[in-house]
Design a protein around this motif. Sequence first.
Motif, PDB file in Angstrom:
ATOM      1  N   LEU A 248       0.837  -1.194   0.000  1.00 13.00           N
ATOM      2  CA  LEU A 248       0.000   0.000   0.000  1.00 13.00           C
ATOM      3  C   LEU A 248       0.875   1.248   0.000  1.00 13.00           C
ATOM      4  CD1 LEU A 248      -2.731   1.408   0.130  1.00 13.00           C
ATOM      5  CD2 LEU A 248      -2.667   1.165   2.631  1.00 13.00           C
ATOM      6  N   PHE A 249       1.960   1.223   0.751  1.00 13.49           N
ATOM      7  CA  PHE A 249       2.858   2.373   0.773  1.00 13.49           C
ATOM      8  C   PHE A 249       3.372   2.676  -0.624  1.00 13.49           C
ATOM      9  CE2 PHE A 249       7.218   3.962   0.798  1.00 13.49           C
ATOM     10  CZ  PHE A 249       7.055   5.156   1.484  1.00 13.49           C
ATOM     11  N   TYR A 250       3.845   1.648  -1.340  1.00 12.97           N
ATOM     12  CA  TYR A 250       4.384   1.889  -2.674  1.00 12.97           C
ATOM     13  C   TYR A 250       3.303   2.288  -3.666  1.00 12.97           C
ATOM     14  CZ  TYR A 250       8.972   0.327  -1.235  1.00 12.97           C
ATOM     15  OH  TYR A 250      10.199   0.239  -0.606  1.00 12.97           O
ATOM     16  N   ASN A 251       2.109   1.750  -3.506  1.00  8.34           N
ATOM     17  CA  ASN A 251       1.015   2.200  -4.354  1.00  8.34           C
ATOM     18  C   ASN A 251       0.742   3.682  -4.157  1.00  8.34           C
ATOM     19  OD1 ASN A 251      -0.702   0.281  -6.121  1.00  8.34           O
ATOM     20  ND2 ASN A 251      -0.153  -0.985  -4.370  1.00  8.34           N
ATOM     21  N   LEU A 252       0.729   4.121  -2.902  1.00  7.14           N
ATOM     22  CA  LEU A 252       0.490   5.533  -2.611  1.00  7.14           C
ATOM     23  C   LEU A 252       1.665   6.391  -3.072  1.00  7.14           C
ATOM     24  CD1 LEU A 252      -1.059   5.278   0.961  1.00  7.14           C
ATOM     25  CD2 LEU A 252      -2.238   5.917  -1.141  1.00  7.14           C
ATOM     26  N   LEU A 253       2.871   5.870  -2.923  1.00  3.33           N
ATOM     27  CA  LEU A 253       4.052   6.632  -3.299  1.00  3.33           C
ATOM     28  C   LEU A 253       4.078   6.902  -4.794  1.00  3.33           C
ATOM     29  CD1 LEU A 253       6.803   7.817  -2.404  1.00  3.33           C
ATOM     30  CD2 LEU A 253       7.788   5.572  -2.900  1.00  3.33           C
ATOM     31  N   TYR A 254       3.754   5.892  -5.601  1.00  2.00           N
ATOM     32  CA  TYR A 254       3.898   6.020  -7.041  1.00  2.00           C
ATOM     33  C   TYR A 254       2.586   6.287  -7.763  1.00  2.00           C
ATOM     34  CZ  TYR A 254       8.498   4.198  -6.047  1.00  2.00           C
ATOM     35  OH  TYR A 254       9.749   4.026  -5.538  1.00  2.00           O
ATOM     36  N   ASP A 255       1.476   5.977  -7.145  1.00  2.00           N
ATOM     37  CA  ASP A 255       0.199   6.128  -7.831  1.00  2.00           C
ATOM     38  C   ASP A 255      -0.788   7.029  -7.106  1.00  2.00           C
ATOM     39  OD1 ASP A 255       0.355   4.863 -10.190  1.00  2.00           O
ATOM     40  OD2 ASP A 255      -0.681   3.040  -9.596  1.00  2.00           O
ATOM     41  N   GLY A 256      -0.713   7.047  -5.793  1.00  2.00           N
ATOM     42  CA  GLY A 256      -1.802   7.603  -5.003  1.00  2.00           C
ATOM     43  C   GLY A 256      -2.198   9.017  -5.316  1.00  2.00           C
ATOM     44  N   SER A 257      -1.281   9.912  -5.265  1.00  2.00           N
ATOM     45  CA  SER A 257      -1.565  11.309  -5.592  1.00  2.00           C
ATOM     46  C   SER A 257      -0.236  11.906  -5.986  1.00  2.00           C
ATOM     47  CB  SER A 257      -2.162  12.037  -4.394  1.00  2.00           C
ATOM     48  OG  SER A 257      -1.500  11.725  -3.206  1.00  2.00           O
ATOM     49  N   ARG A 258      -0.095  12.195  -7.248  1.00  2.00           N
ATOM     50  CA  ARG A 258       1.221  12.399  -7.821  1.00  2.00           C
ATOM     51  C   ARG A 258       1.867  13.728  -7.464  1.00  2.00           C
ATOM     52  NH1 ARG A 258       1.931   8.315 -10.954  1.00  2.00           N
ATOM     53  NH2 ARG A 258       0.129   7.209 -11.711  1.00  2.00           N
ATOM     54  N   GLU A 259       2.009  14.578  -8.437  1.00  2.00           N
ATOM     55  CA  GLU A 259       2.798  15.791  -8.280  1.00  2.00           C
ATOM     56  C   GLU A 259       2.286  16.628  -7.116  1.00  2.00           C
ATOM     57  OE1 GLU A 259       4.333  19.412 -11.124  1.00  2.00           O
ATOM     58  OE2 GLU A 259       3.434  17.627 -11.997  1.00  2.00           O
ATOM     59  N   GLY A 260       3.180  16.997  -6.249  1.00  2.00           N
ATOM     60  CA  GLY A 260       2.807  17.799  -5.098  1.00  2.00           C
ATOM     61  C   GLY A 260       2.328  16.975  -3.921  1.00  2.00           C
ATOM     62  N   ALA A 261       2.235  15.653  -4.116  1.00  2.00           N
ATOM     63  CA  ALA A 261       1.711  14.815  -3.048  1.00  2.00           C
ATOM     64  C   ALA A 261       2.702  14.663  -1.905  1.00  2.00           C
ATOM     65  CB  ALA A 261       1.347  13.439  -3.592  1.00  2.00           C
ATOM     66  N   HIS A 262       3.964  14.662  -2.203  1.00  2.00           N
ATOM     67  CA  HIS A 262       4.976  14.440  -1.186  1.00  2.00           C
ATOM     68  C   HIS A 262       5.963  15.605  -1.202  1.00  2.00           C
ATOM     69  CE1 HIS A 262       3.253  10.610  -2.142  1.00  2.00           C
ATOM     70  NE2 HIS A 262       3.953  10.513  -3.256  1.00  2.00           N
ATOM     71  N   ASP A 263       6.241  16.134  -0.043  1.00  2.00           N
ATOM     72  CA  ASP A 263       7.231  17.182   0.058  1.00  2.00           C
ATOM     73  C   ASP A 263       8.560  16.653  -0.477  1.00  2.00           C
ATOM     74  OD1 ASP A 263       9.560  18.420   1.815  1.00  2.00           O
ATOM     75  OD2 ASP A 263       7.932  19.885   1.733  1.00  2.00           O
ATOM     76  N   ARG A 264       9.225  17.447  -1.303  1.00  2.00           N
ATOM     77  CA  ARG A 264      10.476  16.981  -1.931  1.00  2.00           C
ATOM     78  C   ARG A 264      11.528  16.614  -0.888  1.00  2.00           C
ATOM     79  NH1 ARG A 264      11.070  17.578  -7.312  1.00  2.00           N
ATOM     80  NH2 ARG A 264      13.329  17.461  -7.096  1.00  2.00           N
ATOM     81  N   ALA A 265      11.562  17.352   0.211  1.00  2.00           N
ATOM     82  CA  ALA A 265      12.536  17.047   1.253  1.00  2.00           C
ATOM     83  C   ALA A 265      12.238  15.704   1.904  1.00  2.00           C
ATOM     84  CB  ALA A 265      12.533  18.158   2.296  1.00  2.00           C
ATOM     85  N   GLU A 266      10.969  15.434   2.189  1.00  2.00           N
ATOM     86  CA  GLU A 266      10.594  14.150   2.787  1.00  2.00           C
ATOM     87  C   GLU A 266      10.925  13.001   1.846  1.00  2.00           C
ATOM     88  OE1 GLU A 266       6.606  13.943   4.211  1.00  2.00           O
ATOM     89  OE2 GLU A 266       6.722  15.839   5.290  1.00  2.00           O
ATOM     90  N   LEU A 267      10.671  13.208   0.562  1.00  2.00           N
ATOM     91  CA  LEU A 267      10.933  12.157  -0.416  1.00  2.00           C
ATOM     92  C   LEU A 267      12.434  11.931  -0.591  1.00  2.00           C
ATOM     93  CD1 LEU A 267       9.445  10.219  -2.254  1.00  2.00           C
ATOM     94  CD2 LEU A 267       9.521  11.950  -4.055  1.00  2.00           C
ATOM     95  N   ALA A 268      13.227  13.012  -0.602  1.00  2.00           N
ATOM     96  CA  ALA A 268      14.682  12.876  -0.720  1.00  2.00           C
ATOM     97  C   ALA A 268      15.254  12.127   0.486  1.00  2.00           C
ATOM     98  CB  ALA A 268      15.329  14.254  -0.839  1.00  2.00           C
ATOM     99  N   LYS A 269      14.740  12.443   1.657  1.00  2.00           N
ATOM    100  CA  LYS A 269      15.196  11.777   2.881  1.00  2.00           C
ATOM    101  C   LYS A 269      14.858  10.293   2.846  1.00  2.00           C
ATOM    102  CE  LYS A 269      14.393  11.776   7.895  1.00  2.00           C
ATOM    103  NZ  LYS A 269      13.679  12.461   9.014  1.00  2.00           N
ATOM    104  N   TRP A 270      13.618   9.984   2.477  1.00  2.00           N
ATOM    105  CA  TRP A 270      13.191   8.577   2.453  1.00  2.00           C
ATOM    106  C   TRP A 270      13.950   7.790   1.383  1.00  2.00           C
ATOM    107  CZ3 TRP A 270      11.144   5.730  -1.521  1.00  2.00           C
ATOM    108  CH2 TRP A 270      10.748   4.423  -1.173  1.00  2.00           C
ATOM    109  N   SER A 271      14.128   8.376   0.208  1.00  2.00           N
ATOM    110  CA  SER A 271      14.815   7.691  -0.884  1.00  2.00           C
ATOM    111  C   SER A 271      16.249   7.355  -0.502  1.00  2.00           C
ATOM    112  CB  SER A 271      14.787   8.572  -2.139  1.00  2.00           C
ATOM    113  OG  SER A 271      15.454   7.958  -3.205  1.00  2.00           O
ATOM    114  N   LEU A 272      16.946   8.303   0.129  1.00  2.00           N
ATOM    115  CA  LEU A 272      18.313   8.081   0.588  1.00  2.00           C
ATOM    116  C   LEU A 272      18.351   6.974   1.628  1.00  2.00           C
ATOM    117  CD1 LEU A 272      21.281   9.225   0.472  1.00  2.00           C
ATOM    118  CD2 LEU A 272      20.653  10.587   2.471  1.00  2.00           C
TER     119      LEU A 272
END
Length: 362
Positions: A248-272
Motif C-alpha cells: 500500500l505504501f508503494y502504491n500511494l508513493l507512485y500512484d496515489g496522488s502524484r505531483e505535489g503529493a509528497h514534500d520533496r525534502a521528505e521524499l529525498a530523505k526517504w529515498s536516501l
Amino acid sequence: MPHWNPAAPTTVASQGRGYYNYYHMSGRSEVDTARQMPYERDLRSEEICPNNAGVATISNEGLNSDLFSKLDDIYEHMGTVNRARYATFEELQTALSEKYHPYGNWSQSQWAQTSPYAKYSQDERKAMYAHELAASAFGSANATGGIASIDIPTALKDPRLNGMKSENALSADSDLRGYNASVLGSQFANVLAKGGLDIGLLGDATFKFSVDGYSKLLQITVLAGEVADETLAKLNEAFNTGDNAKNLFYNLLYDGSREGAHDRAELAKWSLWSNFERETGRDIRDFQQRKNGFFDKDGKNAVDIFADAVFAGGASVPKGFEAVAINYFYIQTREALKYDLASVPDLTLSLTYQNGEVRLGE
C-alpha cells in the motif's frame, strides 16, 4: 530493397511474457525468469498488490495501464520472432532502424515508395520502433528506457493501437486519483473478505489509513462515525498481514496522488534512507549531516560505506553494476544535502476510506 526481414536460425530463446534482458544489455537488470510488468495487476488477489515497489522514480504508468498491456499483447509475437532472427542487439537495432526509418543511401522519396511505414508520421514510426525494439530486447513493449526512450504521449501514438483510447486515460489529476482509488478499493474489499470482516460492520464511518515509509506499519484510525474497538483491531490486523502495508505504501508513493503529493525534502530523505538501508542494513538517520556528506560516529562517509557493502555483494546490485549503483547513491546524497534532514519529518502516506470507497489526495 530493405533487408529488415531476413530468415535466420533461432538464436535467442523466449522466456515467456514479462521483462527479461534477452541480449544481456549492460545497464539493464538481469533476472532469472521473466518478471511481470507493474501495470499488470491482479485485482482478484486477496491482498494489496504492489505497483512500482523498488522503482527509483515516480512513474505514471497507472494512468494508461490498459493500453500498456495492450501494447504488450500486440508486440509479444513480434518480439519472439525477432529474437529468433537476430543473434545480437546490434543486429536487431539495425534491422528495426531500417524497417521504420530511411537509411543508408535511400532518399526519403525512395524509401517512401517501398516502405509500408512511410505513410505514418515521424512520431508514429518512433513509437512503433521503440515498442518493437523493447519487446524484442526486453520482453515488453514498454521497457523502452535507455534504448529508445519516448514519452507517454508519443508512445500512445502507436498506430497499432488503432486510435484506441484508454478507459483509464483521464487527464485531470482528480480523475487519475479516481482510477487509482478504484484499483485499491477492489483490493481492499478482498482484504476485508479474507479477514472475515463484513463491510457492513464498518457502517458509514470514515477511516484514515496511514503507512509509515520506514517501518511499513499501517495505522488505521476513525475520523468520523463509530466503530467497535474489536472491529477496528481486526481491521488493523487484516491490513498489516503479509505485505499489505508495504505494498500500500508503494502504491500511494507512485500512484496515489502524484505531483505535489509528497514534500520533496521528505521524499529525498526517504529515498536516501531506503537505498542505504537495503544495501548496508544501517539507518542513515543516525548519521551526522555535514556540508560534504553524511558521516557515522567514526567519521566514515556514507558513500564509502555504501560502496563497501555493494562490492561485498550487496542485497540488490547485480555483478558488473556496482559503479552504477554507487554513482546513483552519490547523486541521492547530493539531492538530500539540499535539506536539513534532521528537521525533515519522516515520510508517511495516507488515504481515507468510507463505504467501500478509497479516496486519495484529500
